[in-house]
Design a protein around this motif. Structure first.
Motif, short mmCIF file in Angstrom:
data_model
loop_
_atom_site.label_atom_id
_atom_site.label_comp_id
_atom_site.label_asym_id
_atom_site.label_seq_id
_atom_site.Cartn_x
_atom_site.Cartn_y
_atom_site.Cartn_z
N ARG A 107 -55.66 -15.77 91.07
CA ARG A 107 -55.44 -16.51 92.34
C ARG A 107 -55.89 -15.25 93.53
O ARG A 107 -56.47 -15.77 94.56
N ASN A 108 -55.64 -13.91 93.52
CA ASN A 108 -55.98 -13.20 94.57
C ASN A 108 -57.45 -12.50 94.41
O ASN A 108 -57.74 -11.67 95.10
N GLU A 110 -61.38 -12.37 94.74
CA GLU A 110 -62.21 -13.32 95.70
C GLU A 110 -63.29 -14.07 95.11
O GLU A 110 -63.64 -15.18 95.28
N GLN A 113 -60.61 -17.16 92.51
CA GLN A 113 -59.85 -17.82 93.12
C GLN A 113 -60.22 -19.51 93.44
O GLN A 113 -59.80 -20.17 93.77
#
Length: 338
Positions: A107-108, A110, A113
């Motif tokens: 999720r984090n 870049e 995500q």
């Protein structure tokens, strides 16, 4: 070819391994030296911005290897997302979760995500808990706890040696550190004989990665270079003095995927650096320590190639690129390299 290799300064165990490898290559369905060769070629594809070709190479890992290192799963996912390939992103996202990559890292990052915007990946994201259960069931949790306990002792004694009261460092703490290294080595060799080398395939990723509060800053700065290295670090400490090697055991574990080739190379760098004079039959792989004799680069590259590592020049190229990424604070937005 054999004469060239013989003259390249290969050790006895490397020659044993070469013979076994050439005789038994076809017998091993999942050969992790061939695996590493694919990863080395993928790095060249990434640098050349040939992402589709990299994806095709990675299909071989996905289709032919039951175990894929978590770092390479997320690397494959990064490539798919950078190339806007939602179909392959979906399968590599599932593989990430099955190999222990925490959801918060996906999720984090870049690049990765993007999967939260793909319609195809919604089911996989919703299945995270069940896929993580598959991961947990694939590793030896009791062995992982044992290795954690050994590492706790190692780090406590190492910290005391490095940071303790200066007058006691080499009179009290260093002898204690040496004794502990020998004791840990004996335990690790017993474990290797019984289970195999206790790396990521056997014991999974470090539990610290599960806690974003603990790992967030490092992951954001360095990128998602996920790896398990506790037994490796303990052996590094052991081989910080002249010791008899266990390369025969280690090479077997490189071949079956328990020990990453770079860790084997680094251990031999320590043996080469700290071995005793003329009796030191170990050679550099230029993973951790570098051979001071630049004329040996051809033999170093030959040794690296035998365990699937890229050339020393490619390694230096990757290190320069990684340094620039960290300097410019874009490592978490870049596809990871070896």
């Amino acid at each position: 070819m054999y004469l060239k290799l013989f003259n390249s300064g290969l050790t006895k165990w490397t020659w044993v391994f070469i013979i076994l490898f050439l005789l038994c290559n076809e017998a091993f369905g999942q050969n992790y030296i061939e695996y590493q060769k694919i990863i080395s070629r993928v790095d060249d594809d990434i640098v050349a911005n040939e992402l589709q070709r990299a994806t095709q190479r990675l299909d071989t890992l996905h289709n032919q290897y039951d175990f894929v290192f978590a770092k390479h799963c997320i690397k494959a996912l990064q490539i798919c997302c950078a190339n806007n390939d939602s179909v392959n992103a979906c399968k590599w996202l599932a593989k990430c979760f099955k190999q222990g990559v925490p959801l918060w890292i996906v999720r984090n990052n870049e690049l990765t995500q993007k999967v939260f915007n793909y319609q195809l990946t919604a089911h996989t994201i919703n299945s995270y808990d069940s896929l993580r259960t598959i991961y947990k069931s694939s590793i030896n949790i009791d062995l992982a706890r044992q290795i954690d306990s050994l590492m706790t002792i190692d780090q406590r004694k190492t910290k005391r040696l490095n940071d303790g009261f200066i007058l006691w460092r080499y009179t009290i703490y260093y002898p204690q550190w040496l004794r502990n290294n020998k004791r840990q080595f004996a335990l690790l060799t017993t474990i290797i004989d019984k289970y195999g080398f206790p790396g990521e395939q056997l014991i999974g990723l470090p539990s610290e990665y599960e806690d974003s509060a603990t790992s967030y800053k490092n992951i954001m700065f360095y990128g998602p270079h996920l790896y398990e290295g506790k037994a490796y670090i303990m052996l590094i400490h052991y081989y910080s003095n002249s010791r008899k090697d266990i390369n025969g055991k280690l090479l077997k574990n490189v071949l079956n995927g328990n020990l990453p080739p770079y860790q084997y190379g680094a251990l031999n760098d320590f043996m080469a650096l700290y071995g005793k004079g003329r009796n030191n039959m170990h050679s550099y792989y230029n993973v951790w320590h570098t051979d001071p004799n630049e004329n040996n680069i051809d033999s170093i590259n030959a040794r690296r190639a035998l365990i699937g590592l890229s050339t020393n020049e490619s390694k230096k190229r990757n290190n320069v690129l990684w340094f620039e990424q960290r300097k410019n604070k874009v490592a978490n937005a870049s596809i990871i390299l070896e």
